[in-house]
Design a protein around this motif. Sequence first.
Motif, short mmCIF file in Angstrom:
data_model
loop_
_atom_site.label_atom_id
_atom_site.label_comp_id
_atom_site.label_asym_id
_atom_site.label_seq_id
_atom_site.Cartn_x
_atom_site.Cartn_y
_atom_site.Cartn_z
N PRO A 1 0.83 -1.22 0.00
CA PRO A 1 0.00 0.00 0.00
C PRO A 1 0.86 1.26 0.00
O PRO A 1 2.02 1.23 0.40
CB PRO A 1 -0.81 -0.12 1.29
CG PRO A 1 0.02 -0.97 2.19
CD PRO A 1 0.74 -1.94 1.29
N ILE B 1 -7.05 -8.58 -4.88
CA ILE B 1 -6.57 -7.46 -4.06
C ILE B 1 -6.69 -7.87 -2.59
O ILE B 1 -7.80 -8.08 -2.10
CB ILE B 1 -7.40 -6.19 -4.33
CG1 ILE B 1 -7.38 -5.81 -5.82
CG2 ILE B 1 -6.88 -5.03 -3.47
CD1 ILE B 1 -6.03 -5.47 -6.38
N GLN C 1 -3.72 0.51 -3.19
CA GLN C 1 -4.26 0.68 -1.85
C GLN C 1 -3.51 1.79 -1.12
O GLN C 1 -2.32 1.99 -1.36
CB GLN C 1 -4.18 -0.62 -1.05
CG GLN C 1 -5.00 -1.74 -1.68
CD GLN C 1 -5.38 -2.82 -0.69
OE1 GLN C 1 -6.13 -2.58 0.24
NE2 GLN C 1 -4.88 -4.04 -0.92
N ARG D 1 -6.83 -8.04 1.52
CA ARG D 1 -7.42 -7.17 2.55
C ARG D 1 -6.29 -6.69 3.46
O ARG D 1 -5.58 -7.51 4.06
CB ARG D 1 -8.46 -7.93 3.39
CG ARG D 1 -9.71 -8.29 2.62
CD ARG D 1 -9.62 -9.65 1.97
NE ARG D 1 -9.52 -10.73 2.95
CZ ARG D 1 -8.98 -11.90 2.70
NH1 ARG D 1 -8.47 -12.16 1.51
NH2 ARG D 1 -8.92 -12.83 3.62
N VAL E 1 -9.01 0.98 -0.96
CA VAL E 1 -8.63 0.66 -2.33
C VAL E 1 -9.00 1.84 -3.22
O VAL E 1 -10.12 2.37 -3.13
CB VAL E 1 -9.35 -0.62 -2.82
CG1 VAL E 1 -8.96 -0.93 -4.27
CG2 VAL E 1 -9.03 -1.81 -1.93
N ALA F 1 -6.77 -0.08 5.31
CA ALA F 1 -6.48 0.46 3.98
C ALA F 1 -7.75 0.74 3.20
O ALA F 1 -8.81 0.16 3.46
CB ALA F 1 -5.60 -0.52 3.20
#
Length: 363
Positions: free
Chosen positions: A57, A266, A86, A268, A274, A272
Amino acid sequence: MAPSLDDESSLFNFVVRDGNGVKGIVDSGISKVPRPYIQPPAEQINKKNASKCEIPPIDLSKLDGPEHDEVANQIVRAAETLGFFQVVNHGVPIQLLDSLKQTAHNFFGLPAERKAVYRKEVSPSPLVKYGTSFVPEKEKALEWKDYISMGYTNENEALQQWPMECRDVALQYLKTSHEMVKKLLDVLMANLGVELDDSNIDAFIGKKMVNMNFYPTCPNPELTVGVGRHSDMGTLTILLQDGIGGLHVKVPEIIDMEKKEEWVEIPRIPGALVINIGDMLQIWSNGRYKSAEHRVRTTSTKSRVSIPIFTSPRATQKVAPLPQVIEKDGISHYREFLFSDYMNSFFGNAHDGKKSLDFAKIN
């Protein structure tokens, strides 16, 4: 009591007209997926075939410090390749994100008649729509999803017209994420040679909408999809996933990765959000930024929620590749159009990958 699973007309009335949604079918105790929800084999999702997206991220708090340029480059690179990334340290309180997920579960747990009030045909507000699937009347197979959609014009109308069960927390989500959206858009537009300020930002994100999506448990998840293959029509989508996941993104052929033209899940990441590049950013950038083709799988273990904020131009806004980009590229890949016309085309067809962009492409 659920209708006969073999009678499409009574099933549709039970799900759509009576406000039961897909949740109502599941609550009736079914042991198999009704035929209208079984996807063609090519659209079914085998989760074993999707690798995890390993991209870390982006820490948005670093945009305000000495690492600004490095973080801006990460954002631009993600927009130019996968179209998804993210973000953490984004300024939206974690407690609010937890509250949003719980509120979504609470809303879809309401009695069917309370939700049916907001069906498109009878909703007391043009801003609010409760529904199931995407465009049920156009789809070959229905999506295993219920949703409530809340359009935003101003705070007073939202307070008066959004469902009281989710109004306050959804409005807070929209307001607290606004600064983050501005920062992201500022970076992406600066890379295209456009400076954002209060006088022109509405041309890009003048329209906003908060959705709450509910994906009930599914007895045969391999036969269904929560959402079919599509790209989002707007500018940026801000998405809160819960701890269950199921969001898959297609890796474009152009990316230098081991698996091309395949799907990645994607992961978890607690806390965060997305970020999803929409079709309008692909068009404004003349194709430099990529709106991501994505889909959602269902699960047999636990009901799932997701809460996206969709940002887009206003309906009356004209959209075309930015002159600053055309000057560099020497050619325009998309024609000018009214965003309302793009919306009509988008919502007039079932999900079908990135075919929504065909509306604006210059062949």
